[in-house]
Write an enzyme that holds these catalytic residues in place. Structure first.
Site, short mmCIF file in Angstrom:
data_model
loop_
_atom_site.label_atom_id
_atom_site.label_comp_id
_atom_site.label_asym_id
_atom_site.label_seq_id
_atom_site.Cartn_x
_atom_site.Cartn_y
_atom_site.Cartn_z
N ALA A 209 56.63 16.18 16.51
CA ALA A 209 56.48 15.07 17.46
C ALA A 209 57.46 13.97 17.14
O ALA A 209 58.15 13.99 16.12
CB ALA A 209 55.05 14.54 17.44
N ASN A 210 57.52 12.98 18.02
CA ASN A 210 58.26 11.75 17.79
C ASN A 210 57.28 10.60 17.61
O ASN A 210 56.12 10.68 18.01
CB ASN A 210 59.18 11.45 18.98
CG ASN A 210 60.41 12.32 19.00
OD1 ASN A 210 60.97 12.61 17.95
ND2 ASN A 210 60.82 12.77 20.17
N ARG A 211 57.76 9.49 17.04
CA ARG A 211 56.90 8.35 16.73
C ARG A 211 56.77 7.39 17.92
O ARG A 211 57.07 6.22 17.81
CB ARG A 211 57.45 7.58 15.52
CG ARG A 211 57.56 8.40 14.24
CD ARG A 211 58.17 7.54 13.14
NE ARG A 211 58.45 8.29 11.93
CZ ARG A 211 57.58 8.49 10.95
NH1 ARG A 211 56.37 7.99 11.05
NH2 ARG A 211 57.91 9.19 9.88
#
Length: 402
Positions: A209-211
């Site tokens: 995932a990305n933040r």
């Protein structure tokens, strides 16, 4: 914008009450008449003299005031305005509203009014997250009470989190929209917005995932809706509330997000603000991958995810305006300029995410268009959203709706 509208402004007890003075100024500048009601708690943070001076109206405070009842009466006062706004709305005020209490002037007016009611919550993040507050908000929403905010950011207790009072311009827009008095330059337009991260499964319990918190994308969706657009928000996994008046399609992965975007077409514009994972596991495991003592970690083969921005930019049903985002940690503008050319989109909103932007309350962006680069100052994400929505409305002016 609000000429001749009468706003009954209830100021409850919160440190954020000082912002009610700025809201009063903005309301009067927009042509509204502000009828101020100050609770006992609110009077601990702003004085009736200051509120009266800015409103240009007598401040109402006491339910049992002989003079006040003789002059106007609380029932008439409840029916006088076009809208009742509670700014700030403390946790205590929301609880009293939800339970129908009427033990002071403010709650009596709220129980007696038949006008639209808007609340702008303001409280500590733990109070906002408490199940009692959530239940109270749900009860008020079920009765048709509108809400604006709260935002996220620094608080009086040297803490930070959701619960911060929405900024006065945002509250002003919400009041105008609720009264149907706001300019609606995007009325009849359909805008597609993506927001949040995507989760790409490695196995049933792990993912890539990305933040991204989704805060900027959700704010853009809300700003577009405030300008009259019909908004479809395709949201990855986020923990923030859905924007009011927006159709939300929830997805997990990049492939699901692309499918949802294509299903939402045609659209007049697309704003791709989601932080989509570039890669996914080539083959996600059906069971949890186990750590085996003495053995190396299992290899993780990656596959490219679909490029949603590029796909929409080249789509047979391409929106008239396609806007992408570029989250960069170096050479921000140069990378964004190159990305706009590579993806085939119209605009890129670029920002430096090497600091506290992802998950934070503010953003400093560069708007990259065919005509050049605009450098915007560091602003609350809600204000970035309003500026971008206004620019989008300008770009679509005169175009036939999709």
């Amino acid at each position: 914008m609000l000429a001749d509208k009468r706003i009954l402004l209830i100021v409850a007890g919160s440190v954020a009450a000082y912002k009610a003075l700025e809201l009063t100024r903005l309301l009067r500048k927009a042509g509204a008449r502000v009828i101020p009601v100050l609770t006992a708690g609110g009077a601990r943070f702003v004085t009736p003299h200051a509120l009266q001076a800015i409103a240009g109206e007598a401040v109402h405070q006491e339910l049992w005031s002989l003079a006040g009842e003789a002059e106007i009466g609380h029932i008439r006062l409840a029916r006088l305005p076009d809208l009742v706004a509670v700014v700030p709305a403390s946790a205590d005020m929301l609880a009293r509203m939800a339970h129908g209490l009427a033990d002071d002037l403010a709650t009596t007016l709220l129980l007696a009014t038949d006008r639209p009611v808007l609340v702008a919550p303001a409280m500590n993040w733990a109070m906002w997250a408490h199940p009692a507050t959530r239940a109270n908000m749900a009860a008020l929403a079920a009765r048709g009470v509108a809400v604006v905010g709260p935002g996220e950011g620094a608080m009086a207790e040297a803490e930070s989190g959701p619960g911060r009072l929405a900024e006065p311009p945002e509250i002003l827009d919400a009041i105008a929209a609720l009264l149907g008095a706001a300019a609606q330059p995007l009325a009849g337009r359909h805008v597609l917005v993506t927001s949040g991260p995507t989760h790409e499964p490695i196995d049933p319990v792990r993912y890539i995932a990305n933040r991204s918190s989704g805060r900027q994308g959700h704010a853009i969706a809300a700003a577009l809706a405030a300008l009259g657009a019909r908004v479809t928000l395709v949201a990855g996994p986020v923990t923030i509330a859905d924007p009011a008046g927006v159709r939300v399609v929830r997805v997990e992965s990049a492939r699901e997000m692309l499918a949802a975007c294509e299903a939402a077409l045609p659209a007049d514009a697309a704003v791709c603000a989601a932080a989509v994972a570039d890669w996914r596991a080539a083959l996600a495991a059906g069971q949890k991958l186990k750590k085996v003592p003495g053995e190396a970690p299992p290899p993780l083969a990656l596959a490219l995810n679909p490029d949603i921005l590029a796909t929409l930019s080249a789509h047979a049903r391409r929106p008239r305006l396609v806007v992408g985002f570029a989250a960069e940690t170096e050479n921000v503008v140069a990378n964004a300029v190159a990305k706009r050319q590579r993806k085939g989109c119209d605009w890129i909103v670029a920002n430096d995410v090497s600091g506290d932007v992802m998950g934070g309350a503010e953003n400093a962006v560069h708007l990259v268009t065919e005509g050049g680069v605009e450098d915007w100052p560091r602003l609350p994400k809600e204000e970035v959203a309003r500026r971008l929505a206004a620019r989008l409305a300008e770009a679509l002016a005169g175009e036939s709706p999709a």
